[in-house]
Design an enzyme around this catalytic site. Structure first.
Site, PDB file in Angstrom:
ATOM      1  N   LYS A  33      18.403  25.560  16.476  1.00 52.24           N
ATOM      2  CA  LYS A  33      19.788  26.201  16.216  1.00 52.24           C
ATOM      3  C   LYS A  33      19.722  27.604  16.829  1.00 52.24           C
ATOM      4  O   LYS A  33      20.792  27.957  17.403  1.00 52.24           O
ATOM      5  CB  LYS A  33      19.593  26.751  14.523  1.00 52.24           C
ATOM      6  CG  LYS A  33      19.990  25.382  13.784  1.00 52.24           C
ATOM      7  CD  LYS A  33      19.277  25.778  12.271  1.00 52.24           C
ATOM      8  CE  LYS A  33      19.047  24.295  11.530  1.00 52.24           C
ATOM      9  NZ  LYS A  33      18.162  24.441  10.138  1.00 52.24           N
TER      10      LYS A  33
ATOM     11  N   LYS B 191      12.106  31.781   8.927  1.00 57.08           N
ATOM     12  CA  LYS B 191      11.592  30.604   8.646  1.00 57.08           C
ATOM     13  C   LYS B 191      10.611  30.718   7.319  1.00 57.08           C
ATOM     14  O   LYS B 191      10.316  31.999   7.182  1.00 57.08           O
ATOM     15  CB  LYS B 191      10.520  29.843   9.808  1.00 57.08           C
ATOM     16  CG  LYS B 191       9.791  30.798  10.280  1.00 57.08           C
ATOM     17  CD  LYS B 191       8.977  30.136  11.391  1.00 57.08           C
ATOM     18  CE  LYS B 191       9.452  29.860  12.675  1.00 57.08           C
ATOM     19  NZ  LYS B 191       9.912  28.719  13.165  1.00 57.08           N
ATOM     20  N   ARG B 192      10.071  29.788   6.618  1.00 58.64           N
ATOM     21  CA  ARG B 192       9.311  29.900   5.653  1.00 58.64           C
ATOM     22  C   ARG B 192       8.092  30.681   6.248  1.00 58.64           C
ATOM     23  O   ARG B 192       7.662  30.632   7.258  1.00 58.64           O
ATOM     24  CB  ARG B 192       8.629  28.651   4.891  1.00 58.64           C
ATOM     25  CG  ARG B 192       9.691  27.887   4.193  1.00 58.64           C
ATOM     26  CD  ARG B 192      10.114  28.717   2.922  1.00 58.64           C
ATOM     27  NE  ARG B 192       8.996  28.988   1.787  1.00 58.64           N
ATOM     28  CZ  ARG B 192       9.349  28.255   0.649  1.00 58.64           C
ATOM     29  NH1 ARG B 192      10.354  27.382   0.423  1.00 58.64           N
ATOM     30  NH2 ARG B 192       8.281  28.253  -0.095  1.00 58.64           N
TER      31      ARG B 192
ATOM     32  N   LYS C   6       2.651  29.296  10.807  1.00 52.78           N
ATOM     33  CA  LYS C   6       4.014  29.745  11.621  1.00 52.78           C
ATOM     34  C   LYS C   6       3.729  30.980  12.450  1.00 52.78           C
ATOM     35  O   LYS C   6       4.303  31.346  13.253  1.00 52.78           O
ATOM     36  CB  LYS C   6       4.992  29.729  10.755  1.00 52.78           C
ATOM     37  CG  LYS C   6       5.328  28.229  10.309  1.00 52.78           C
ATOM     38  CD  LYS C   6       6.619  28.345   9.286  1.00 52.78           C
ATOM     39  CE  LYS C   6       6.968  27.195   8.611  1.00 52.78           C
ATOM     40  NZ  LYS C   6       7.782  26.126   9.274  1.00 52.78           N
TER      41      LYS C   6
ATOM     42  N   THR D  11      13.344  22.889  13.279  1.00 56.25           N
ATOM     43  CA  THR D  11      14.837  22.652  13.542  1.00 56.25           C
ATOM     44  C   THR D  11      15.416  24.149  13.986  1.00 56.25           C
ATOM     45  O   THR D  11      16.522  24.048  14.584  1.00 56.25           O
ATOM     46  CB  THR D  11      15.709  22.026  12.468  1.00 56.25           C
ATOM     47  OG1 THR D  11      14.960  22.730  11.222  1.00 56.25           O
ATOM     48  CG2 THR D  11      15.083  20.317  12.317  1.00 56.25           C
TER      49      THR D  11
ATOM     50  N   HIS E 241       6.876  14.125   7.813  1.00 56.08           N
ATOM     51  CA  HIS E 241       7.239  15.531   8.273  1.00 56.08           C
ATOM     52  C   HIS E 241       6.189  16.542   8.394  1.00 56.08           C
ATOM     53  O   HIS E 241       6.268  17.645   8.545  1.00 56.08           O
ATOM     54  CB  HIS E 241       8.054  16.189   7.268  1.00 56.08           C
ATOM     55  CG  HIS E 241       9.402  15.479   7.136  1.00 56.08           C
ATOM     56  ND1 HIS E 241      10.723  15.686   7.827  1.00 56.08           N
ATOM     57  CD2 HIS E 241       9.918  14.419   6.243  1.00 56.08           C
ATOM     58  CE1 HIS E 241      11.462  15.161   7.718  1.00 56.08           C
ATOM     59  NE2 HIS E 241      11.264  14.155   6.778  1.00 56.08           N
TER      60      HIS E 241
HETATM   61  C1  F58 Z   1       9.380  20.236   7.622  1.00 56.49           C
HETATM   62  N1  F58 Z   1       8.715  20.297   6.518  1.00 56.49           N
HETATM   63  C2  F58 Z   1       8.482  20.697   8.767  1.00 56.49           C
HETATM   64  N2  F58 Z   1       8.217  20.453   4.251  1.00 56.49           N
HETATM   65  O1  F58 Z   1       7.474  21.698   8.639  1.00 56.49           O
HETATM   66  C3  F58 Z   1       9.060  21.097  10.075  1.00 56.49           C
HETATM   67  O2  F58 Z   1       8.330  21.007  11.137  1.00 56.49           O
HETATM   68  C4  F58 Z   1      10.254  19.975  10.233  1.00 56.49           C
HETATM   69  O3  F58 Z   1      11.084  20.250  11.251  1.00 56.49           O
HETATM   70  C5  F58 Z   1      10.948  19.727   8.971  1.00 56.49           C
HETATM   71  O4  F58 Z   1      10.150  19.519   7.728  1.00 56.49           O
HETATM   72  C6  F58 Z   1      12.213  18.491   9.100  1.00 56.49           C
HETATM   73  O5  F58 Z   1      11.312  17.525   9.586  1.00 56.49           O
HETATM   74  C7  F58 Z   1       9.014  20.836   5.257  1.00 56.49           C
HETATM   75  O6  F58 Z   1       9.951  21.717   5.337  1.00 56.49           O
HETATM   76  C8  F58 Z   1       8.566  20.804   3.006  1.00 56.49           C
HETATM   77  O7  F58 Z   1       9.458  22.001   2.623  1.00 56.49           O
HETATM   78  C9  F58 Z   1       8.115  20.238   1.692  1.00 56.49           C
HETATM   79  C10 F58 Z   1       8.666  20.429   0.524  1.00 56.49           C
HETATM   80  C11 F58 Z   1       8.090  19.743  -0.724  1.00 56.49           C
HETATM   81  C12 F58 Z   1       6.439  20.197  -0.674  1.00 56.49           C
HETATM   82  C13 F58 Z   1       5.972  19.969   0.620  1.00 56.49           C
HETATM   83  C14 F58 Z   1       6.565  20.510   1.862  1.00 56.49           C
END
Ligand code: F58
Length: 847
Positions: free
Chosen positions: A681, A569-570, A575, A677, A378
């Site tokens: 939405k 988003k985060r 971003k 994602t 990811h």
């Molecule tokens: C996200 N990763 C990607 N990681 O940033 C986003 O582009 C993608 O759409 C999504 O995954 C789904 O594929 C992400 O959310 C985390 O939150 C991890 C949590 C644990 C620590 C490392 C980051």
């Protein structure tokens, strides 16, 4: 609350009259009775003294009762000998509130709404009472939840395995414009959706040492003598599919000490020491790490990962051996997906279970392992690749480290044959990073131990092959594939946007809800002026709802007729929420200079949490709120611009926000966002996107048409090009007067009550480093935003674009993604669940 006498009499006199069962019946009357029954017998309250939460609980149990028959049937069917199941291993599942979604998937929303109304209550209020389980950080956790919904909706036998964190992602408060973190206590009033299964507990070893021995047949074996053992207790939640009988299980593990009380220590007078191990073991699953990048080297995190992986694999093996005499066919009946590297230790753990516990030879065990696993990546950020210091890994999981060494040695032997004398290849492919300090590289373990490796959008999967996984791609190209992410239309449209759902369904029927491609049919109405007007009317009403919510939450009055420009988003530098702010200040300056400027009024809405230790992200929140304070209170603007930061962005808030957006901000530096994602939405709910060619934006634009998408910014190769020539951000500042005006206004303390230090770190970062190329993309972004404003002025044109966006979103259903995983990676088939009419006897209950 008994059955009323008349119907009882009627049933005795006329055996053809059936009385609905109180736990399964779907009549309004039956549901009402069941809710009151549960209020009385489960909550221990009668209506006069019940709180809203009591009513919510009573209703939740009523709905759960109606799930149970489907759930138990599904579990039983999946146990059958020749049924292949998917096990989705994920450290995070951000499922969101269950009640509303279960009503949609059970297709009983209307009856329940009526029953609740007749009881003098409001269904929406009860739905809003549910505290959401915040068991994830962001996109990755939410994706896992969308995938569970689609797995069940497609009738695929599946189980989600994860951790039952006692404290999920923190609640975010905003104080004086800053983020403040508050512990999330999602379990404090109980969780009606889960069932604990202490009888299915398993044991997990930690620490200690290993010992070689020769078994009774003279074979060399190793045993692990742990320093301590932790018990894993499963908590099961049903995940019902949409209008099907399949209800799969989300099984989350909670840790506990094997013996909660050490009598030896107690007897020695060490009262606190006596419960030490209980405290220690329970700490393990206390809290979700709130970082959006992995925290290298936190021992507790590695413990969490191994804990849930070890529990889950033991659970699968136990299930497998109920109907099968050996594990020889394990890979034919299980497809295990690793959601990022967090569960990657599973590769070594399955080997340990096969070799040490079930006495397999190495090679056949390896065949089973490799055939079983798939790995989804990811992220492309190299700093986000998970690695564990060898010292910590070896101390905590000594046997696993030995197995990893063995996997690595055998693997590197194969590499040596394919690429003789290529030391640099060997060191980049090795699971062990030998650079300075030694590390275990989890992505390498995942790649070696899986038969398929996938990225989450086309661009991301290509970049994986070109960059961070390049050497693995050269070695086994056949393992690499792409599955573009998707989102579930049930939660992200039917539940969250009932008005638009209704309008679409009136026009094209309701098949689109689980065949999202059918939205295509909406294209035929794009030239229908009355349809466009209805379309605008829906958006307007939804925006009014959000405007009310904003006023209630943060006290800012916004104009529902203004363009709702949203970024949720985060908070992360890549971003680029701060690029959005640069645009806001640009408009502010323009309006101050020229009050007659003809631009549509805009409301900028932000939401998102920053990792608690992420300095820059927290300062970006402060920047947004500070700019908002000035702009929202400047009478010169006559309310033409408003800036809102909505605190505590989560699934529940997302459900309010996506339907109300006009413009979706997807503005990451090209090559940094794996997929995104939220972009899907928004678009599904009729927002237009302003975005870079990053992640799934590329495919969204391809689907909706370039003319219906606001594109800007450097492409991934251009980003690389700019960086390779020594990027000089200051040059953009020097040459762009408007940009200079914006940055200078921040620097001089205009937004921070004269305090020049407060926001200066952001400006300095942009002027002297700008790793995410905001200044390089600034002008292109501003130009694209001007096109947005022009388009919005022509409401008819905007409506056409919005309708076409929705009509062309078919690809982005998580049903499509899951179908691709099933066909290309897991090789699993749907199994339809037959429901017998419920009565106590055929439910296995003796009466
Ligand atoms: C996200 N990763 C990607 N990681 O940033 C986003 O582009 C993608 O759409 C999504 O995954 C789904 O594929 C992400 O959310 C985390 O939150 C991890 C949590 C644990 C620590 C490392 C980051």
């Amino acid at each position: 609350m008994g059955i009323d006498h008349l119907s009882l009499m009627a049933s005795i006199l006329n055996p053809n009259v059936t009385i609905e069962d109180d736990r399964t019946g779907l009549d309004i009357e039956t549901i009402r009775r069941a809710v009151l029954d549960n209020l009385f017998y489960i909550q221990g309250k009668f209506p006069a003294i019940a709180t809203k939460h009591d009513f919510y609980m009573a209703l939740a149990y009523t709905v759960r009762d109606r799930l149970l028959q489907r759930w138990l049937n599904s579990v039983q069917t999946n146990l059958k000998k020749d049924v292949k199941s998917v096990a989705y291993l994920s450290a995070e599942f951000l499922v969101g509130p269950h009640l509303g979604n279960n009503l949609i998937n059970l297709d009983i929303y209307q009856q329940v709404e009526q029953a609740i109304k007749e009881s003098g209550l409001n269904l929406q209020e009860l739905i809003d009472t549910e505290e959401e389980p915040g068991l994830g950080n962001g996109g990755l956790g939410r994706l896992a939840a969308c995938y569970l919904d689609s797995l069940s909706s497609l009738e695929i036998p599946a189980i989600g395995y994860g951790i039952r964190y006692e404290f999920g992602i923190f609640d975010q408060h905003i104080q004086d414009g800053w983020q403040v973190e508050i512990t999330d206590k999602w379990l404090q009033y109980g969780n009606p959706w889960e069932i604990a299964r202490p009888e299915s507990s398993v044991m997990v070893n930690f620490g200690g040492r290993t010992e070689a021995y020769t078994d009774d047949h003279g074979a060399f074996r190793v045993r692990w003598i742990p320093e301590y053992v932790v018990k894993g207790i499963p908590y099961d939640t049903p995940i019902l599919g949409y209008k099907v009988n399949t209800a799969n299980t989300l099984r989350l593990w909670r840790s506990e000490a094997c013996e909660s009380f050490n009598f030896e220590r107690f007897n020695q007078g060490d009262y606190y020491g006596a419960v030490d191990s209980k405290v220690h073991s329970e700490n393990l699953c206390k809290v979700l790490y709130p970082n959006d990048e992995p925290i290298q080297g936190k021992e507790l995190r590695l413990q969490q990962q191994y804990f849930f992986v070890c529990c889950s694999l033991q659970d699968m093996i136990r299930t497998h051996l109920i109907e099968n005499s050996s594990l020889d066919n394990f890979d034919q009946l299980w497809a295990i997906q690793l959601n990022d590297t967090h569960p990657a230790v599973a590769v070594a753990e399955l080997m340990r279970l096969l070799v040490d516990v079930h006495h397999y030879e190495w090679e056949p065990a390896w065949q089973i392992t490799e055939n079983t696993f798939g790995y989804t990546n990811h992220t492309l950020l190299p700093e986000a690749l998970e690695k564990w210091p060898l010292s910590i890994f070896g101390r905590l999981l000594p046997r696993l480290l030995e197995i990893i060494y063995e996997i690595n040695n055998r693997f590197l032997e194969r590499v040596r044959i394919k690429f003789p004398d290529n030391g640099s290849k060997m060191s980049s492919l090795s699971i062990i990073d030998e650079s300075d300090d030694k590390y275990v590289r989890m992505a390498n373990l995942a790649c070696i131990g899986s038969h398929r490796i996938n990225g989450v959008a086309q661009l991301h999967s290509e970049l994986l092959k070109e960059t961070i996984l390049h050497d693995f791609y050269a070695l086994f190209p056949e393992k690499f594939t792409n599955v573009t992410n998707g989102v579930t239309p049930r939660r992200w449209m039917v539940l969250s946007n009932p008005r638009l759902t209704e309008l679409i369904t009136q026009k094209i029927g309701n098949r689109w809800i689980n065949h999202l491609d059918e939205l295509k049919q909406l294209e035929q109405f794009v030239d229908d002026a009355s349809f466009r007007s209805q379309w605008r009317q829906v958006k307007q009403e939804v925006k009014q709802d959000l405007a009310k919510y904003i006023e209630k939450k943060v006290g800012i009055v916004v104009n529902p007729a203004s363009l709702f420009d949203v970024q949720v988003k985060r908070i992360h530098e890549y971003k680029r929420q701060h690029l959005n702010v640069l645009h806001i200040i640009t408009l502010y300056n323009r309006l101050k200079h020229n009050p007659n400027l003809d631009i549509p009024p805009r409301t900028f809405i932000f939401g998102g949490k920053a990792a608690p230790g992420y300095f820059m992200a927290k300062r970006i929140i402060k920047l947004i709120t500070s700019v908002g304070d000035v702009i929202n209170n400047d009478p010169d603007l006559k309310d033409r611009l408003k800036v809102v930061f909505l605190p505590d962005y989560n699934v529940t808030l997302g459900q309010r926000v996506y339907p109300a957006a006009d413009l979706s901000e997807q503005i990451s530096t090209a090559g940094k966002e794996a997929s995104g994602t939220g972009n899907m939405k928004f678009s599904l709910n009729g927002a237009l996107t302003i975005g870079t060619l990053d992640g799934a934006n590329v495919e969204i634009r391809e689907e909706v048409g370039a003319e219906n998408f606001f594109l800007f910014g450097l492409t991934t190769p251009q980003v690389a090009e700019v960086k390779s020539h020594g990027y000089y951000p200051r040059g953009h500042y020097d040459s762009n007067e408007e940009l200079r005006g914006v940055l200078d206004l921040i620097s001089c303390g205009f937004f921070s009550r004269g305090n020049r230090e407060l926001l200066q770190p952001i400006v300095d970062n942009l002027l002297y480093d700008d790793p995410y190329l905001l200044l390089a993309d600034y002008q292109s972004y501003i130009n694209s935003q001007e096109e947005v404003s022009e388009a919005y002025k022509d409401q008819e044109r905007w409506s056409r674009m919005s309708i076409l966006n929705v009509a062309r979103m078919g690809k982005f259903s998580s049903d499509r993604s899951i179908q691709e995983y099933c066909d290309n990676i897991w090789k699993v088939q749907p199994v339809s669940i037959k429901l017998q009419a419920y009565n106590q006897e055929n439910a296995g209950l003796k009466v």
